[in-house]
Each structure stands twice: as structure tokens, then as C-alpha cells.
Enzyme design. Sequence first.
Site, PDB file in Angstrom:
ATOM      1  N   LYS A   1     103.218  51.746   4.671  1.00  0.00           N
ATOM      2  CA  LYS A   1     103.083  53.262   4.929  1.00  0.00           C
ATOM      3  C   LYS A   1     104.254  53.659   5.811  1.00  0.00           C
ATOM      4  CE  LYS A   1      99.538  56.295   7.035  1.00  0.00           C
ATOM      5  NZ  LYS A   1      98.345  56.411   8.029  1.00  0.00           N
TER       6      LYS A   1
ATOM      7  N   SER B   1      94.878  59.426   6.210  1.00  0.00           N
ATOM      8  CA  SER B   1      96.377  59.548   6.069  1.00  0.00           C
ATOM      9  C   SER B   1      97.089  58.609   5.216  1.00  0.00           C
ATOM     10  CB  SER B   1      96.882  59.965   7.246  1.00  0.00           C
ATOM     11  OG  SER B   1      96.915  58.681   8.092  1.00  0.00           O
TER      12      SER B   1
ATOM     13  N   SER C   1      91.633  56.803   8.311  1.00  0.00           N
ATOM     14  CA  SER C   1      92.938  56.902   7.472  1.00  0.00           C
ATOM     15  C   SER C   1      93.162  55.585   6.841  1.00  0.00           C
ATOM     16  CB  SER C   1      94.126  57.173   8.596  1.00  0.00           C
ATOM     17  OG  SER C   1      94.268  58.327   8.924  1.00  0.00           O
TER      18      SER C   1
END
Length: 522
Positions: A113, A194, A218
Site C-alpha cells: 500500500k 482504503s 480498510s
Amino acid sequence: MIVNGIKSPPSLPLILVLLGLISTINGSEFSIIEATVADIQRAFADGRLTSRQLVDFYIDRIESLNPLLRGVLEINPDARDQAEIADRERRDEANCGRGSSLGELHGVPVLIKESIATKDKMNTTAGSYALLGSEVARDATVVERLRSAGAVILGKASLTEWYGIRSPLIPNGWCARGGQAVNPYVESGDPCGSSSGSAISVAANMVAVSVGTETDASIICPANHNSVVGIKPTVGLTSRAGVVPISPRQDTIGPICRTVSDAVHVLDAIVGYDPRDHEATKSAAKFIPGGGYKQFLNKDGLKGKRLGVVRNPFLDSYNKSSAISSFEHHLDTLRQKGATIIDKLEIENIDIILDPYQSGEAVALLSEFKVNIKEYLKELTKSPVRSLADIIAFNSNNPDLEMIKEYGQDEFLISETTSGIGEDVLKAVELMKKLSEDGFEKLMKENELDAMVTLGWGASTVLAIGGYPAITVPAGYESDGMPFGICFGGLKGAEPKLIEIAFAFEQSTKVRRAPPVLKVGY
Ligand SMILES: *[C@@H]1O[C@H](CO)[C@@H](O)[C@H](O)[C@H]1NC(C)=O
Ligand SMILES: *[C@@H]1O[C@H](CO)[C@@H](O)[C@H](O)[C@H]1NC(C)=O
């Protein structure tokens, strides 16, 4: 495709090779589609595949699919070199004739990420232009650990900008730098966030494994929406040092992968005490079993387990869908595999827990973000912004870049009005603690449960505010093709049990299928 700048019409077999559907390396076949870490390691060992070839496959596939999916924000310019080094190390090991001392992710490409710091040519910006040009002092600890396990850092995954805390209007999977990421199953479907890019990219076979982060939902939600496995570890099991923060109470770093086994390989590589995240990793270190988590990949892992099913209100969002009947069917499977199901349990005060303005979660996160982002920015060796106020000013001064007209930055503005961890925050944190004790903890203890079972991702807040672990596993597809998962949540440190349950469930259902073949433009 373009080779050395010359556009040549590709042949069908070449297209298939480029898409990784087939490859004939050294005369034997290897398919990257749905390849697991174990498949890859076997192919390395048999000499059917090199890490360099694998990196080339994935980069080709990213170049084909990513213009549509936008799950990958950056490709590591050093990935091919790292793969070649891994190949050389593997050859040297073989020549020495010793048993392999190489890590289990050795030569395996991993996507990180983007908000997780890498000290290399890649950027760490939480998706925002405000942090472009900043320089981190060092790798995040989880990246350090992945590198020492031999993993090749293939690139950075896109995400909902600033984890969505800039404004509630920012769509899941959108960030200024990457644009709108797309669900590979249903183009118009929600990719969730996310950690959208991490989930999308493994789902679409653009990488072997990925890592995401979660403050609330997330990891669990994008894994659920993109038909992959997400492990949200107990807070502190994995170090948050070098990761763009929201709240040390809730932030956690975990794997997003196609299978439970792959996710456990990544988990084993990233867990452990870190002096740079001292308090949380020290208190969670006691949970890490000797020999790691792979020993819990047990097909009989459901035998003797007590599973509590909470329906209310998590089934509501599925009330018109075939997901409910799949869920009932899965509960039967869990029973058949030896689990005791305690059904229709209720979590006390669930309505309050799920409302961030009543539970205290919103008050706490917005105050904590301002404090913690400042600490993070302070450690950067170079940065155009050093505080939330600077970020807000950057956004205001670059309205088109950050699409301020569309999405605003309302929660940043609220966060900026807070003044540290005061009485109001302490009260909010105390309230969440009490809600967790009277709610989830009581449910687990009174019913002597090994895990709570819920349909979809809706229970993530219950687990987030208490720092509890969870694993989501693909559980089906709705009539329009949208995936849904089943979520197993446990008390702190329950990862061994959750892995046994999730693995046994996955092996007896094998629900996941790769997304439909995507149109590829050449
Ligand atoms: C990092 O950002 C800079 C500035 O936009 C860009 O030139 C560079 O290509 C980025 N790095 C990678 C690996 O994409
Ligand atoms: C289905 O769920 C929605 C909330 O998501 C609720 O408003 C509606 O009344 C429910 N319908 C039925 C038939 O239960």
C-alpha cells in the site's frame, strides 16, 4: 505491445503469455493466474520459473490491466534488479548443496500500500500530491521485514486518499495521484477502501501477494468487495513505524492475498516486536506463536470450534440478495466440518458501536490524526508539508489537483480545530473501551466462542475500535457478480484460531474465482 519503441502486432500465443495465462519456460508450463506462494516456490525450485520472469509477467500484466483498474500507483524501477539478485541467491544456494536457508517469500513479488514507506525510488504520499517530493528516512519496519524475507517489492498499491479521512465525499478507491480505482468483478461496483489497490491488484492477478493497512474496515472491506482474503491483525502484532498514521489505537498492517495460506506466509514475514513502535508491539509480541502461523493451516481446523453468529444488523444490507442463502449454506458447512454454531447472538449497544459519532470513534480519530500525522511528517528527511495545516493549505492552493471542488476537505478542517489528546478524547476512548467490553468481549466470553462469524464486512467497526483481529474469506458472488465474504473475528491474539477456522472454511468451500477476463487494449 511496444518493444524498444517499435509497435508490433502481437500474436495470440504472445498475448496469452503476456497475460500470464500460459508460459512455456524451459519447456514446462507455469501459469501466474491464481498462482500461490507455494506454486511459485515449487516452480522456482524445479527451475521452471525465475523471479525475474515472474516480475516481467506481473509488470506486463499491470501495463495491460492497470490503465483500467488503477490498483497500482507505482511500479518499482528496481523490481527487475531485485528479482535478478534473488535468482542469483537461489542459484548460489543450490550450488552449495545446502538445505535452503532462503525465506519463504524469497523472490516473490509483493505490492505495498502506497502509504507504507519505502526508502527507494518510489513515493510515499497517501495518494496525495501534498506529500509528493517528500523523502522518508528509512523503510517502514514491515517493508524491512519483507525485504529480509527475500520478497521483491514490485510496487505501490493505490488507496483511498488519506484513507478517506480528508472528506467523506472522497469515493472509495479514489486518490488525487491515481484517480479512481476499479473493482475487477463489476466495473461500476464499489472497490471499497482504503486498501483498494492492494485488494484489486491481487484479485486481478497483477501481483503475487499484497499488504494493506486498516484503521476501520480498510483491509476487511476491500478484501470482501474484491473476493480476496484479508487478515487484519491484532493491533501491535505488526509494527506501524514508517506508515502514514491515523491512530496508534486502531492502525494495523496486514496481508491481502488470494488465499489464506498466502496471507499467512505474508503475516509470518511481517509480525514482531519493533523498538520503533515499542509499546504496542511489545504487548502484542506475547501472542506470536513459536514456529509462526503456518502450523495453523489445518484442514481440520473447524473441529471443536465454537462459532457465534451475529446477524443483526449485518444481514440487513444483504436482505434482498442470494448472499443470505449462501451464508446459511456456509453455516451448514461449518457445522459439517465439526464446528458448533451458536446462532442469532446479539452485540450489546450495537447501534451505538456502529455510529462513529455516538461511540466516540469520530472524536478520537480526528484528534489523533492531527497529532500523529505531525509526528510522521517530522521524521521525513525532506517534505513540502510538516503539519495538517500545511496539507490543508496545499489542498486549498491546488484545488484542481486535489479536486477540492468535488470532494472538499471537511474532515481535515474539523481535525485541524482539535487540540491534542484532551479530556474529550480520553472520554471517547474510555467509552469505546466500555462498549467493547460490554459488547464484543462479553459476547465472546459468555458464549465461550473461538470466533464471531458475520456476513460481509459490516462487523469491522466492532473489531476496529477494540483492536481485535479478523480474517475475511471469499464467500460468494451476488447475481450481478459483486463478491462478498465471510468474516471471522476474535479476541486479541486469536490469530491461530482464526487462521485454522478461515483455512478450513476456505478449503471446504473454495469459493474464490478469478475476475472475468478483462478487455485488454493493445
Ligand atoms: C515519484 O514521484 C516523482 C514525482 O512525480 C516521479 O517523477 C517518479 O516517477 C515517482 N516514482 C515512481 C517510482 O513512480
Ligand atoms: C432491508 O434492509 C434495509 C436496510 O438496509 C431496510 O431499510 C429494509 O427495511 C430491509 N427490508 C427487509 C424486507 O427486511
